[in-house]
Design a protein around this motif. Structure first.
Motif, PDB file in Angstrom:
ATOM      1  N   LEU A  82     -26.569 -18.808   4.354  1.00  0.00           N
ATOM      2  CA  LEU A  82     -27.354 -18.255   3.258  1.00  0.00           C
ATOM      3  C   LEU A  82     -26.510 -18.086   2.004  1.00  0.00           C
ATOM      4  O   LEU A  82     -25.287 -17.948   2.076  1.00  0.00           O
ATOM      5  N   ASN A  83     -27.185 -18.086   0.860  1.00  0.00           N
ATOM      6  CA  ASN A  83     -26.514 -17.819  -0.405  1.00  0.00           C
ATOM      7  C   ASN A  83     -26.515 -16.312  -0.634  1.00  0.00           C
ATOM      8  O   ASN A  83     -27.425 -15.754  -1.233  1.00  0.00           O
ATOM      9  N   GLU A  84     -25.481 -15.643  -0.130  1.00  0.00           N
ATOM     10  CA  GLU A  84     -25.448 -14.182  -0.131  1.00  0.00           C
ATOM     11  C   GLU A  84     -25.194 -13.607  -1.524  1.00  0.00           C
ATOM     12  O   GLU A  84     -25.706 -12.551  -1.878  1.00  0.00           O
ATOM     13  N   ASP A  85     -24.391 -14.287  -2.343  1.00  0.00           N
ATOM     14  CA  ASP A  85     -24.025 -13.787  -3.663  1.00  0.00           C
ATOM     15  C   ASP A  85     -25.005 -14.326  -4.698  1.00  0.00           C
ATOM     16  O   ASP A  85     -24.974 -15.511  -5.037  1.00  0.00           O
ATOM     17  N   SER A  86     -25.877 -13.458  -5.229  1.00  0.00           N
ATOM     18  CA  SER A  86     -26.903 -13.900  -6.172  1.00  0.00           C
ATOM     19  C   SER A  86     -26.338 -14.233  -7.546  1.00  0.00           C
ATOM     20  O   SER A  86     -27.033 -14.795  -8.383  1.00  0.00           O
ATOM     21  N   SER A  87     -25.055 -13.882  -7.796  1.00  0.00           N
ATOM     22  CA  SER A  87     -24.441 -14.183  -9.095  1.00  0.00           C
ATOM     23  C   SER A  87     -23.992 -15.642  -9.177  1.00  0.00           C
ATOM     24  O   SER A  87     -23.629 -16.120 -10.249  1.00  0.00           O
ATOM     25  N   THR A  88     -24.000 -16.344  -8.052  1.00  0.00           N
ATOM     26  CA  THR A  88     -23.671 -17.763  -8.027  1.00  0.00           C
ATOM     27  C   THR A  88     -24.679 -18.477  -7.130  1.00  0.00           C
ATOM     28  O   THR A  88     -25.538 -17.851  -6.513  1.00  0.00           O
ATOM     29  N   PHE A  89     -24.550 -19.796  -7.047  1.00  0.00           N
ATOM     30  CA  PHE A  89     -25.439 -20.577  -6.187  1.00  0.00           C
ATOM     31  C   PHE A  89     -24.592 -21.367  -5.204  1.00  0.00           C
ATOM     32  O   PHE A  89     -24.012 -22.386  -5.546  1.00  0.00           O
ATOM     33  N   PHE A  90     -24.472 -20.859  -3.964  1.00  0.00           N
ATOM     34  CA  PHE A  90     -23.694 -21.498  -2.908  1.00  0.00           C
ATOM     35  C   PHE A  90     -22.259 -21.781  -3.347  1.00  0.00           C
ATOM     36  O   PHE A  90     -21.712 -22.838  -3.054  1.00  0.00           O
ATOM     37  N   ASN A  91     -21.659 -20.816  -4.040  1.00  0.00           N
ATOM     38  CA  ASN A  91     -20.294 -21.006  -4.515  1.00  0.00           C
ATOM     39  C   ASN A  91     -19.283 -20.913  -3.379  1.00  0.00           C
ATOM     40  O   ASN A  91     -18.108 -21.216  -3.569  1.00  0.00           O
ATOM     41  N   HIS A  92     -19.747 -20.499  -2.193  1.00  0.00           N
ATOM     42  CA  HIS A  92     -18.845 -20.319  -1.059  1.00  0.00           C
ATOM     43  C   HIS A  92     -18.567 -21.635  -0.324  1.00  0.00           C
ATOM     44  O   HIS A  92     -17.701 -21.694   0.542  1.00  0.00           O
ATOM     45  N   ILE A  93     -19.274 -22.694  -0.666  1.00  0.00           N
ATOM     46  CA  ILE A  93     -19.117 -23.964   0.049  1.00  0.00           C
ATOM     47  C   ILE A  93     -17.755 -24.573  -0.260  1.00  0.00           C
ATOM     48  O   ILE A  93     -17.357 -24.695  -1.415  1.00  0.00           O
ATOM     49  N   LYS A  94     -17.032 -24.954   0.785  1.00  0.00           N
ATOM     50  CA  LYS A  94     -15.709 -25.561   0.615  1.00  0.00           C
ATOM     51  C   LYS A  94     -15.695 -27.030   1.053  1.00  0.00           C
ATOM     52  O   LYS A  94     -14.883 -27.813   0.571  1.00  0.00           O
ATOM     53  N   SER A  95     -16.566 -27.393   1.993  1.00  0.00           N
ATOM     54  CA  SER A  95     -16.581 -28.764   2.497  1.00  0.00           C
ATOM     55  C   SER A  95     -17.133 -29.711   1.442  1.00  0.00           C
ATOM     56  O   SER A  95     -18.154 -29.435   0.811  1.00  0.00           O
ATOM     57  N   LYS A  96     -16.448 -30.825   1.253  1.00  0.00           N
ATOM     58  CA  LYS A  96     -16.878 -31.803   0.261  1.00  0.00           C
ATOM     59  C   LYS A  96     -18.126 -32.525   0.769  1.00  0.00           C
ATOM     60  O   LYS A  96     -18.290 -32.759   1.947  1.00  0.00           O
ATOM     61  N   GLY A  97     -18.993 -32.883  -0.151  1.00  0.00           N
ATOM     62  CA  GLY A  97     -20.206 -33.605   0.227  1.00  0.00           C
ATOM     63  C   GLY A  97     -21.201 -33.590  -0.913  1.00  0.00           C
ATOM     64  O   GLY A  97     -20.917 -33.092  -2.018  1.00  0.00           O
ATOM     65  N   ILE A  98     -22.392 -34.131  -0.657  1.00  0.00           N
ATOM     66  CA  ILE A  98     -23.412 -34.230  -1.701  1.00  0.00           C
ATOM     67  C   ILE A  98     -23.842 -32.858  -2.181  1.00  0.00           C
ATOM     68  O   ILE A  98     -23.916 -32.598  -3.389  1.00  0.00           O
ATOM     69  N   TRP A  99     -24.153 -31.941  -1.249  1.00  0.00           N
ATOM     70  CA  TRP A  99     -24.597 -30.598  -1.637  1.00  0.00           C
ATOM     71  C   TRP A  99     -23.498 -29.853  -2.378  1.00  0.00           C
ATOM     72  O   TRP A  99     -23.766 -29.097  -3.312  1.00  0.00           O
ATOM     73  N   TYR A 100     -22.246 -30.073  -1.993  1.00  0.00           N
ATOM     74  CA  TYR A 100     -21.106 -29.463  -2.680  1.00  0.00           C
ATOM     75  C   TYR A 100     -21.060 -29.899  -4.141  1.00  0.00           C
ATOM     76  O   TYR A 100     -20.828 -29.089  -5.046  1.00  0.00           O
ATOM     77  N   ARG A 101     -21.296 -31.187  -4.396  1.00  0.00           N
ATOM     78  CA  ARG A 101     -21.267 -31.692  -5.768  1.00  0.00           C
ATOM     79  C   ARG A 101     -22.465 -31.193  -6.575  1.00  0.00           C
ATOM     80  O   ARG A 101     -22.355 -30.909  -7.771  1.00  0.00           O
TER      81      ARG A 101
END
Length: 292
Positions: A82-101
């Motif tokens: 889940l996107n727990e931090d509402s001040s960002t949008f999935f800023n916790h993602i570290k794995s490279k990939g399409i969604w990361y970009r």
């Protein structure tokens, strides 16, 4: 879209517009940045592929938040959480990939304040799907960001808005709040929400740029305006550089955006001179120095 691809496509568009080709070069009567700008910015309204690309990417966030039960949305949550931090949008993602970009591009626009994170706000009706402290539903940021000390004293930090309503607002605290700075913050909070009441319909999301519902055009227009102003500032700096390069050697002045200032090998008299140029060009923050 990679910047190299964008640059090539813009070059093809410019050549087509001016009637140029690989063998014949025609005169460009105005700056291509002006041609791309909207008519209300004194441009020709051709539009920028760069801003359109980012506007389409912003649509992913709107679709994700407004379609929580869609198969692709549930897949994203299953993979990345889940996107727990509402001040960002999935800023916790570290794995490279399409969604990361995708989320990297979205958050980049937010961090640079091109498209503020508050451009998408919660419209509270029954309060059943909106977190009182974590979601942005009153003001430009979440209440936990506006009132961090009150958030720490809250009895239930994960409560929904509906949990705090019973024909009036009822907030529970771990201790009595009667005086001092925290009491003043509590008064401000209560004043902010005193005029609100809950309704018997579901909470919704609203877009605050141009229209109440997200449109690619509204984001595209916003970004074109921002980039056009940046282009004008850079043009002014280039002129400033050409005029003074004979005096200062390899002078450079590069426009930047809100987020911090960086000074490289500055001299006091040079600092004052550049500050004068900032005011003339209406720049917020710049990176400047001398190249040796």
């Amino acid at each position: 879209m990679p910047l190299t691809v964008n640059k090539r496509l813009e070059s093809l568009g410019s050549n087509f517009f001016w009637g140029s080709d690989e063998k014949t070069k025609k005169i460009s009567w105005i700056s291509w940045k002006i041609a791309l700008a909207s008519k209300d910015k004194e441009g020709l309204g051709i539009g920028s592929l760069f801003s359109l690309n980012h506007a389409l990417i912003q649509k992913w966030r709107w679709r994700f938040i407004n379609n929580p039960h869609a198969l692709w949305t549930r897949l994203i949550v299953a993979v990345h959480g889940l996107n727990e931090d509402s001040s960002t949008f999935f800023n916790h993602i570290k794995s490279k990939g399409i969604w990361y970009r995708i989320v990297g591009s979205i958050n980049s626009m937010h961090e640079k304040d091109f498209i503020p994170i508050s451009s998408m706000q919660r419209r509270v009706n029954n309060g059943a799907a909106t977190k009182f402290w974590h979601d942005t539903w009153t003001g430009r940021t979440s209440l936990k960001s506006q009132f961090p000390r009150l958030f720490r004293l809250s009895m239930n930090r994960d409560c929904m808005v509906r949990d705090c309503w019973d024909n009036g607002w009822h907030l529970e605290w771990t201790r009595d709040i009667s005086r001092g700075t925290i009491a003043n913050q509590l008064d401000t909070l209560q004043n902010n929400i005193s005029g609100m009441s809950l309704k018997d319909i579901e909470d919704t999301w609203a877009w605050t740029i141009g229209t109440t519902s997200f449109s690619v055009k509204s984001v595209d227009t916003k970004l074109i305006g921002v980039f056009f102003q940046m282009g004008r500032a850079l043009d002014g700096i280039a002129f400033f550089q050409r005029r003074l390069i004979s005096l200062f050697g390899g002078l450079f002045v590069i426009a930047s955006l809100p987020g911090g200032i960086s000074v490289v090998k500055e001299l006091k008299w040079f600092l004052l001179l550049v500050q004068f140029v900032i005011m003339g060009l209406n720049l917020l923050i710049i990176l400047y120095g001398t190249a040796h």
